[in-house]
Design an enzyme around this catalytic site. Structure first.
Site, mmCIF file in Angstrom:
data_model
loop_
_atom_site.group_PDB
_atom_site.id
_atom_site.type_symbol
_atom_site.label_atom_id
_atom_site.label_comp_id
_atom_site.label_asym_id
_atom_site.label_seq_id
_atom_site.Cartn_x
_atom_site.Cartn_y
_atom_site.Cartn_z
ATOM 1 N N LYS A 30 -83.460 100.419 61.150
ATOM 2 C CA LYS A 30 -82.937 100.923 59.882
ATOM 3 C C LYS A 30 -82.872 99.789 58.869
ATOM 4 O O LYS A 30 -82.833 98.604 59.197
ATOM 5 C CB LYS A 30 -81.552 101.561 60.057
ATOM 6 C CG LYS A 30 -80.432 100.584 60.463
ATOM 7 C CD LYS A 30 -79.792 99.846 59.279
ATOM 8 C CE LYS A 30 -78.847 98.761 59.737
ATOM 9 N NZ LYS A 30 -78.513 97.775 58.683
ATOM 10 N N ALA A 116 -81.405 90.570 63.170
ATOM 11 C CA ALA A 116 -82.131 90.594 61.899
ATOM 12 C C ALA A 116 -81.492 91.478 60.843
ATOM 13 O O ALA A 116 -81.981 91.549 59.717
ATOM 14 C CB ALA A 116 -83.567 91.063 62.146
ATOM 15 N N LEU A 118 -81.385 94.759 61.261
ATOM 16 C CA LEU A 118 -82.200 95.972 61.319
ATOM 17 C C LEU A 118 -81.709 96.949 62.385
ATOM 18 O O LEU A 118 -82.388 97.923 62.692
ATOM 19 C CB LEU A 118 -83.664 95.606 61.585
ATOM 20 C CG LEU A 118 -84.316 94.698 60.536
ATOM 21 C CD1 LEU A 118 -85.692 94.231 61.020
ATOM 22 C CD2 LEU A 118 -84.460 95.424 59.196
ATOM 23 N N GLY A 120 -81.359 96.585 65.641
ATOM 24 C CA GLY A 120 -82.156 96.601 66.867
ATOM 25 C C GLY A 120 -81.337 96.924 68.105
ATOM 26 O O GLY A 120 -81.747 97.744 68.941
ATOM 27 N N SER A 122 -78.312 98.404 68.131
ATOM 28 C CA SER A 122 -77.701 99.729 67.956
ATOM 29 C C SER A 122 -78.695 100.848 68.240
ATOM 30 O O SER A 122 -78.343 101.866 68.853
ATOM 31 C CB SER A 122 -77.168 99.871 66.529
ATOM 32 O OG SER A 122 -76.106 98.970 66.287
ATOM 33 N N ASP A 155 -73.322 101.224 63.572
ATOM 34 C CA ASP A 155 -74.673 101.655 63.220
ATOM 35 C C ASP A 155 -75.277 102.639 64.209
ATOM 36 O O ASP A 155 -76.305 103.255 63.928
ATOM 37 C CB ASP A 155 -75.612 100.438 63.118
ATOM 38 C CG ASP A 155 -75.334 99.585 61.892
ATOM 39 O OD1 ASP A 155 -74.684 100.081 60.952
ATOM 40 O OD2 ASP A 155 -75.770 98.409 61.876
#
Length: 324
Positions: A30, A116, A118, A120, A122, A155
């Site tokens: 995301k 990052a 992003l 990852g 989650s 997240d």
């Protein structure tokens, strides 16, 4: 009767020797189109207002039935393979409530950069919830899966169905949004991480000169306007991250320079920077130009509903176990 007994024993032996049922699915990353911090909440959390958007960058998560225990393997050596890993925690959470999950082997192929911003970790946890629900025919439904996801992290609920959503509170209170127009992305992650806690703690020490325009972004998604959405984007955590790592601000300016038609926005709490484009050609041009040693430079695009519906790419079940 003796012959029938032998046949039954033979059938049981063959079933035991057959491959264990397993399922593989894509765990999508995301980004945040907008991210604003409204204040502090009880428990040390911050109240957020953010627009999540799923992107076509994913890990592959495979789950296979075993006799007992939780076993996790991953192709990235730096990731923990025990209870510190969110994917492991997701398996344990369901295993405690559903004894039918006797044991599980989880294999993660990482394509999303680690630490990052992003999601990852989650999204891998969300994939485990979805995969175990499918593999063991738990039939939990969206609401129950979301409740488990919320217990794992802020997240994780979005990562269950990562198209577009407005997130409030810690990000776990979700309202589905229109997907908007397709956007192409270049994601660049420098070879270092940032501490999420430090980013939030430092926010009170810096001046926030610009906040995202949430109402403008919501309108742009509804109308499918790339230009209006770009004008509304923003992430207030950049002020904190750039103060702690001044080179990030310099790299953001560099990324916005060469062929940019859209903004460059930090993903979550960073350090990944995301450049937005309205065409694949422009995005590819920037990705080809951006050469930095030990950086992750990834070309991606926003996720579509059709792509999300095809996230399960392999399912194997033994005869007699089919529940769908």
């Amino acid at each position: 009767e003796y012959a029938a007994l032998l046949r039954r024993r033979k059938a049981i032996t063959e079933r035991k020797e057959a491959p264990m049922p397993k399922v593989t699915l894509k765990a999508f990353a995301k980004i945040n189109l907008t991210l604003d911090v409204l204040g502090e909440m009880a428990g040390g959390y911050h109240s957020l207002e953010t627009i999540f958007r799923g992107i076509h960058l994913y890990d592959l998560v495979t789950m296979e039935k075993k006799d007992r225990g939780i076993h996790l393997e991953c192709d990235k050596e730096e990731l923990p393979l025990g209870p510190e890993n969110l994917a492991w925690q997701a398996a344990e959470l369901l295993q405690k409530d559903f004894p039918v999950i006797g044991g599980i082997n989880i294999k993660i192929v990482k394509r999303i950069p680690v630490a990052a911003g992003l999601a990852g970790g989650s999204t891998d946890a969300a994939a485990v919830l979805l995969g175990l629900d499918r593999l063991f025919h738990l039939q939990l439904g969206r609401q129950k899966l979301s409740e488990y996801a919320e217990r794992l992290g802020s997240d994780v609920p979005f990562c269950l169905y990562p198209l577009a959503a407005l997130g409030r509170s810690r990000g776990e209170l979700l309202e589905e949004l229109p997907e908007g127009s397709e956007m192409w992305l270049v994601l660049v992650k420098p070879p270092f991480g940032l501490s999420t806690g430090e980013i939030f703690d430092h926010l009170s020490q810096v001046e926030i000169s610009r906040r995202p325009d949430l109402s403008g972004a919501l309108k742009a998604l509804e109308e499918g306007s790339f230009g209006e959405l770009c004008a509304a984007m923003g992430n207030v955590l950049e002020a904190s991250a750039f103060d702690l790592q001044p080179k990030l601000a310099e790299w953001k300016r560099d990324l916005a320079g060469p062929v940019g038609t859209g903004p460059v926005v930090m993903a979550g709490s960073g350090p990944t920077l995301v450049a937005f484009f309205d065409s694949e050609e422009k995005a590819r041009q920037l990705a080809a130009q951006w050469g930095q040693p030990r950086w992750d430079v990834l070309l991606s695009k926003t996720l579509t509903r059709q792509e999300l519906e095809k996230r399960f790419i392999l399912t194997e079940e033994t005869e007699g176990e089919r529940g769908e």
